[in-house]
Design a protein around this motif. Structure first.
Motif, PDB file in Angstrom:
ATOM      1  N   ALA A  73       0.828  -1.208   0.000  1.00  0.00           N
ATOM      2  CA  ALA A  73       0.000   0.000   0.000  1.00  0.00           C
ATOM      3  C   ALA A  73       0.863   1.260   0.000  1.00  0.00           C
ATOM      4  O   ALA A  73       0.566   2.232  -0.716  1.00  0.00           O
ATOM      5  N   ALA A  74       1.924   1.259   0.780  1.00  0.00           N
ATOM      6  CA  ALA A  74       2.812   2.425   0.836  1.00  0.00           C
ATOM      7  C   ALA A  74       3.452   2.684  -0.525  1.00  0.00           C
ATOM      8  O   ALA A  74       3.536   3.828  -0.984  1.00  0.00           O
ATOM      9  N   HIS A  75       3.880   1.624  -1.177  1.00  0.00           N
ATOM     10  CA  HIS A  75       4.500   1.777  -2.496  1.00  0.00           C
ATOM     11  C   HIS A  75       3.476   2.275  -3.520  1.00  0.00           C
ATOM     12  O   HIS A  75       3.766   3.177  -4.310  1.00  0.00           O
ATOM     13  N   ASN A  76       2.300   1.688  -3.503  1.00  0.00           N
ATOM     14  CA  ASN A  76       1.255   2.085  -4.457  1.00  0.00           C
ATOM     15  C   ASN A  76       0.855   3.544  -4.262  1.00  0.00           C
ATOM     16  O   ASN A  76       0.711   4.304  -5.219  1.00  0.00           O
ATOM     17  N   ASN A  77       0.686   3.929  -3.012  1.00  0.00           N
ATOM     18  CA  ASN A  77       0.290   5.314  -2.714  1.00  0.00           C
ATOM     19  C   ASN A  77       1.366   6.307  -3.140  1.00  0.00           C
ATOM     20  O   ASN A  77       1.062   7.430  -3.560  1.00  0.00           O
ATOM     21  N   HIS A  78       2.605   5.876  -3.050  1.00  0.00           N
ATOM     22  CA  HIS A  78       3.709   6.776  -3.364  1.00  0.00           C
ATOM     23  C   HIS A  78       3.939   6.904  -4.873  1.00  0.00           C
ATOM     24  O   HIS A  78       4.405   7.953  -5.340  1.00  0.00           O
ATOM     25  N   GLN A  79       3.611   5.867  -5.641  1.00  0.00           N
ATOM     26  CA  GLN A  79       3.994   5.837  -7.056  1.00  0.00           C
ATOM     27  C   GLN A  79       2.829   5.895  -8.045  1.00  0.00           C
ATOM     28  O   GLN A  79       2.952   6.518  -9.109  1.00  0.00           O
ATOM     29  N   LYS A  80       1.718   5.272  -7.737  1.00  0.00           N
ATOM     30  CA  LYS A  80       0.695   5.030  -8.754  1.00  0.00           C
ATOM     31  C   LYS A  80       0.099   6.319  -9.319  1.00  0.00           C
ATOM     32  O   LYS A  80      -0.045   6.461 -10.549  1.00  0.00           O
ATOM     33  N   LYS A  81      -0.277   7.240  -8.477  1.00  0.00           N
ATOM     34  CA  LYS A  81      -0.923   8.461  -8.945  1.00  0.00           C
ATOM     35  C   LYS A  81      -0.018   9.222  -9.909  1.00  0.00           C
ATOM     36  O   LYS A  81      -0.469   9.693 -10.973  1.00  0.00           O
ATOM     37  N   HIS A  82       1.244   9.356  -9.548  1.00  0.00           N
ATOM     38  CA  HIS A  82       2.200  10.068 -10.395  1.00  0.00           C
ATOM     39  C   HIS A  82       2.385   9.356 -11.739  1.00  0.00           C
ATOM     40  O   HIS A  82       2.374   9.990 -12.804  1.00  0.00           O
ATOM     41  N   CYS A 103       1.369   6.910 -33.951  1.00  0.00           N
ATOM     42  CA  CYS A 103       1.171   5.598 -34.571  1.00  0.00           C
ATOM     43  C   CYS A 103       0.163   4.798 -33.754  1.00  0.00           C
ATOM     44  O   CYS A 103       0.272   4.717 -32.519  1.00  0.00           O
ATOM     45  N   PRO A 104      -0.842   4.189 -34.391  1.00  0.00           N
ATOM     46  CA  PRO A 104      -1.856   3.407 -33.663  1.00  0.00           C
ATOM     47  C   PRO A 104      -1.260   2.305 -32.792  1.00  0.00           C
ATOM     48  O   PRO A 104      -1.756   2.056 -31.676  1.00  0.00           O
ATOM     49  N   ILE A 105      -0.216   1.635 -33.278  1.00  0.00           N
ATOM     50  CA  ILE A 105       0.399   0.568 -32.488  1.00  0.00           C
ATOM     51  C   ILE A 105       1.032   1.140 -31.226  1.00  0.00           C
ATOM     52  O   ILE A 105       0.906   0.576 -30.131  1.00  0.00           O
ATOM     53  N   GLN A 106       1.710   2.267 -31.376  1.00  0.00           N
ATOM     54  CA  GLN A 106       2.315   2.907 -30.209  1.00  0.00           C
ATOM     55  C   GLN A 106       1.263   3.304 -29.180  1.00  0.00           C
ATOM     56  O   GLN A 106       1.444   3.103 -27.975  1.00  0.00           O
ATOM     57  N   ARG A 107       0.168   3.833 -29.649  1.00  0.00           N
ATOM     58  CA  ARG A 107      -0.872   4.300 -28.732  1.00  0.00           C
ATOM     59  C   ARG A 107      -1.572   3.115 -28.055  1.00  0.00           C
ATOM     60  O   ARG A 107      -1.912   3.181 -26.872  1.00  0.00           O
ATOM     61  N   ARG A 108      -1.780   2.025 -28.791  1.00  0.00           N
ATOM     62  CA  ARG A 108      -2.366   0.831 -28.171  1.00  0.00           C
ATOM     63  C   ARG A 108      -1.424   0.255 -27.114  1.00  0.00           C
ATOM     64  O   ARG A 108      -1.864  -0.195 -26.051  1.00  0.00           O
ATOM     65  N   TYR A 109      -0.138   0.294 -27.421  1.00  0.00           N
ATOM     66  CA  TYR A 109       0.866  -0.184 -26.474  1.00  0.00           C
ATOM     67  C   TYR A 109       0.838   0.656 -25.195  1.00  0.00           C
ATOM     68  O   TYR A 109       0.833   0.112 -24.072  1.00  0.00           O
ATOM     69  N   LEU A 110       0.757   1.958 -25.336  1.00  0.00           N
ATOM     70  CA  LEU A 110       0.689   2.841 -24.171  1.00  0.00           C
ATOM     71  C   LEU A 110      -0.571   2.580 -23.348  1.00  0.00           C
ATOM     72  O   LEU A 110      -0.531   2.576 -22.113  1.00  0.00           O
ATOM     73  N   ARG A 111      -1.685   2.383 -24.028  1.00  0.00           N
ATOM     74  CA  ARG A 111      -2.936   2.111 -23.298  1.00  0.00           C
ATOM     75  C   ARG A 111      -2.857   0.770 -22.567  1.00  0.00           C
ATOM     76  O   ARG A 111      -3.419   0.628 -21.469  1.00  0.00           O
ATOM     77  N   LYS A 112      -2.166  -0.201 -23.165  1.00  0.00           N
ATOM     78  CA  LYS A 112      -1.991  -1.492 -22.492  1.00  0.00           C
ATOM     79  C   LYS A 112      -1.163  -1.316 -21.217  1.00  0.00           C
ATOM     80  O   LYS A 112      -1.501  -1.884 -20.168  1.00  0.00           O
ATOM     81  N   ILE A 113      -0.108  -0.512 -21.293  1.00  0.00           N
ATOM     82  CA  ILE A 113       0.719  -0.268 -20.109  1.00  0.00           C
ATOM     83  C   ILE A 113      -0.092   0.453 -19.040  1.00  0.00           C
ATOM     84  O   ILE A 113       0.009   0.137 -17.845  1.00  0.00           O
ATOM     85  N   ARG A 114      -0.916   1.402 -19.457  1.00  0.00           N
ATOM     86  CA  ARG A 114      -1.757   2.103 -18.491  1.00  0.00           C
ATOM     87  C   ARG A 114      -2.707   1.125 -17.800  1.00  0.00           C
ATOM     88  O   ARG A 114      -2.959   1.216 -16.592  1.00  0.00           O
ATOM     89  N   GLN A 115      -3.238   0.189 -18.571  1.00  0.00           N
ATOM     90  CA  GLN A 115      -4.109  -0.836 -17.981  1.00  0.00           C
ATOM     91  C   GLN A 115      -3.350  -1.674 -16.955  1.00  0.00           C
ATOM     92  O   GLN A 115      -3.892  -2.013 -15.894  1.00  0.00           O
ATOM     93  N   PHE A 116      -2.112  -2.008 -17.270  1.00  0.00           N
ATOM     94  CA  PHE A 116      -1.301  -2.764 -16.318  1.00  0.00           C
ATOM     95  C   PHE A 116      -1.174  -2.019 -14.992  1.00  0.00           C
ATOM     96  O   PHE A 116      -1.217  -2.629 -13.918  1.00  0.00           O
ATOM     97  N   VAL A 117      -1.002  -0.704 -15.064  1.00  0.00           N
ATOM     98  CA  VAL A 117      -0.811   0.092 -13.848  1.00  0.00           C
ATOM     99  C   VAL A 117      -2.129   0.276 -13.105  1.00  0.00           C
ATOM    100  O   VAL A 117      -2.212   0.055 -11.892  1.00  0.00           O
ATOM    101  N   ASP A 118      -3.184   0.668 -13.825  1.00  0.00           N
ATOM    102  CA  ASP A 118      -4.432   1.071 -13.191  1.00  0.00           C
ATOM    103  C   ASP A 118      -5.300  -0.116 -12.788  1.00  0.00           C
ATOM    104  O   ASP A 118      -5.776  -0.193 -11.647  1.00  0.00           O
ATOM    105  N   GLU A 119      -5.483  -1.056 -13.707  1.00  0.00           N
ATOM    106  CA  GLU A 119      -6.421  -2.156 -13.464  1.00  0.00           C
ATOM    107  C   GLU A 119      -5.755  -3.400 -12.887  1.00  0.00           C
ATOM    108  O   GLU A 119      -6.383  -4.150 -12.137  1.00  0.00           O
ATOM    109  N   SER A 148       8.288  -2.214 -10.044  1.00  0.00           N
ATOM    110  CA  SER A 148       7.344  -3.194  -9.490  1.00  0.00           C
ATOM    111  C   SER A 148       8.066  -4.001  -8.409  1.00  0.00           C
ATOM    112  O   SER A 148       9.102  -4.622  -8.681  1.00  0.00           O
ATOM    113  N   LEU A 149       7.533  -3.989  -7.214  1.00  0.00           N
ATOM    114  CA  LEU A 149       8.264  -4.552  -6.075  1.00  0.00           C
ATOM    115  C   LEU A 149       8.673  -6.003  -6.278  1.00  0.00           C
ATOM    116  O   LEU A 149       9.794  -6.395  -5.940  1.00  0.00           O
ATOM    117  N   HIS A 150       7.774  -6.823  -6.827  1.00  0.00           N
ATOM    118  CA  HIS A 150       8.081  -8.240  -6.957  1.00  0.00           C
ATOM    119  C   HIS A 150       8.896  -8.559  -8.208  1.00  0.00           C
ATOM    120  O   HIS A 150       9.127  -9.738  -8.518  1.00  0.00           O
TER     121      HIS A 150
END
Length: 330
Positions: A13-22, A38-54, A163-165
């Motif tokens: 929780a401490a790590h998530n609170n410190h890093q996730k919002k930023h 580029c559509p591929i670049q943008r899809r890749y970025l959205r996938k990374i955002r999903q990894f972080v947020d969801e 990512s801690l683990h």
């Protein structure tokens, strides 16, 4: 070499609170900008955002991180040694957002904080069990600490850089001289947060002679190799062990650096029977001294649950356990 215990909820929780919002704010800014069109670049970025947020990649367990790596490779990288140039450019920007350098230097909720937590139960490199893991405090010059290896390389997967683990304390030899940026072998081998290496793999000497055991010859020619234990999981294949050797060159390191130590362990085990050890215990008891006799004789502690805190502990226990069949050429 024992399976690591994952971080507790408070640490996550401490790590998530410190890093996730930023991190999310930086990713959103990048997605909304016109830097990558580029559509591929943008899809890749959205996938990374999903990894972080969801999927909470900053604090997700190692199995979940492994699934993310597999997903990225299958969809975007295709397991090629070189990342497609259009995505390599995106990764350069992601390295700035998931800044490992900033994390490592931070004293609060950063590398120092993480190392102090890990070093409390790991004293020797979990990859080789031979070199010290440390975090040394200095008054004004900053702490000195061992490397944190990115098990899934941060150059290829910058979104896992903090990512801690995915951060494994390791010695310089294993991290910087051997493992470096190998990625396919990392996916198909032992992970400290997933596998118990000790339960599944053991050290075993080859090309040992009677002259070596009797002290009439040194360890030249003796080879130490990793092999599956008789109690290993069915998932443990020779390929998995071979990949571990590709990453850390354990067979080479132990054969060239620790063959004499291996011979000493076998000689002591062959000669010092249980009656002798019991007598030594009585000597110390008679002197009102409580000591670990095994540690005095073998210069390490022989506790299968405490391997990561004692140098060459696994080698010693493996050779002791198999001493009879080794000495009889089996």
């Amino acid at each position: 070499m024992k399976r690591f215990v994952e971080f507790d909820d408070a640490t996550l929780a401490a790590h998530n609170n410190h890093q996730k919002k930023h991190v999310l704010a930086e990713l959103d800014s990048l997605v909304q900008s016109s830097v990558f069109v580029c559509p591929i670049q943008r899809r890749y970025l959205r996938k990374i955002r999903q990894f972080v947020d969801e999927r909470d990649c900053l604090i997700a367990g190692a199995e979940e991180l492994k699934e993310m790596v597999f997903e990225i490779e299958n969809i975007y990288f295709n397991w090629e040694v070189k990342i497609p140039p259009m995505l390599a450019i995106v990764n350069d920007r992601l390295s700035e957002i998931f800044s490992y350098e900033n994390f490592r230097k931070a004293r609060k909720n950063g590398g120092d904080w993480l190392m102090r937590k890990v070093v409390s139960h790991v004293k020797y490199c979990p990859y080789c069990n031979a070199e010290t893991i440390y975090s040394l405090e200095r008054d004004k010059k900053g702490d000195i600490k061992s490397a944190l290896d990115h098990f899934f390389p941060h150059g290829r997967y910058p979104f896992l850089a903090i990512s801690l683990h995915n951060l494994i304390p390791s010695c310089y030899r294993c991290n910087s001289q051997f493992k470096q940026d190998h990625f396919t072998e990392a996916y198909e081998t032992f992970h400290p947060y997933i596998d118990d290496f000790d339960d599944n793999v053991e050290f075993f000497p080859k090309c040992i002679t009677l002259d070596m055991l009797e002290g009439n010859a040194n360890g030249d020619g003796l080879k130490i190799v990793l092999k599956p234990r008789s109690t290993a999981d069915t998932s443990v294949t020779q390929e998995k062990i071979d990949n571990y050797n590709v990453l850390f060159a354990i067979n080479t390191v132990y054969t060239q650096l620790f063959s004499e130590e291996a011979l000493d362990i076998l000689r002591k085990t062959k000669v010092l029977n249980e009656d002798y050890l019991e007598q030594v215990c009585k000597w110390f008891e008679g002197a009102n001294l409580k000591v670990d006799v095994d540690r005095i004789i073998y210069n390490t502690r022989l506790d299968p649950n405490d391997i990561d805190r004692h140098r060459l502990s696994k080698l010693t226990m493996d050779l002791r356990r198999n001493c009879h069949r080794i000495c009889n050429g089996k």
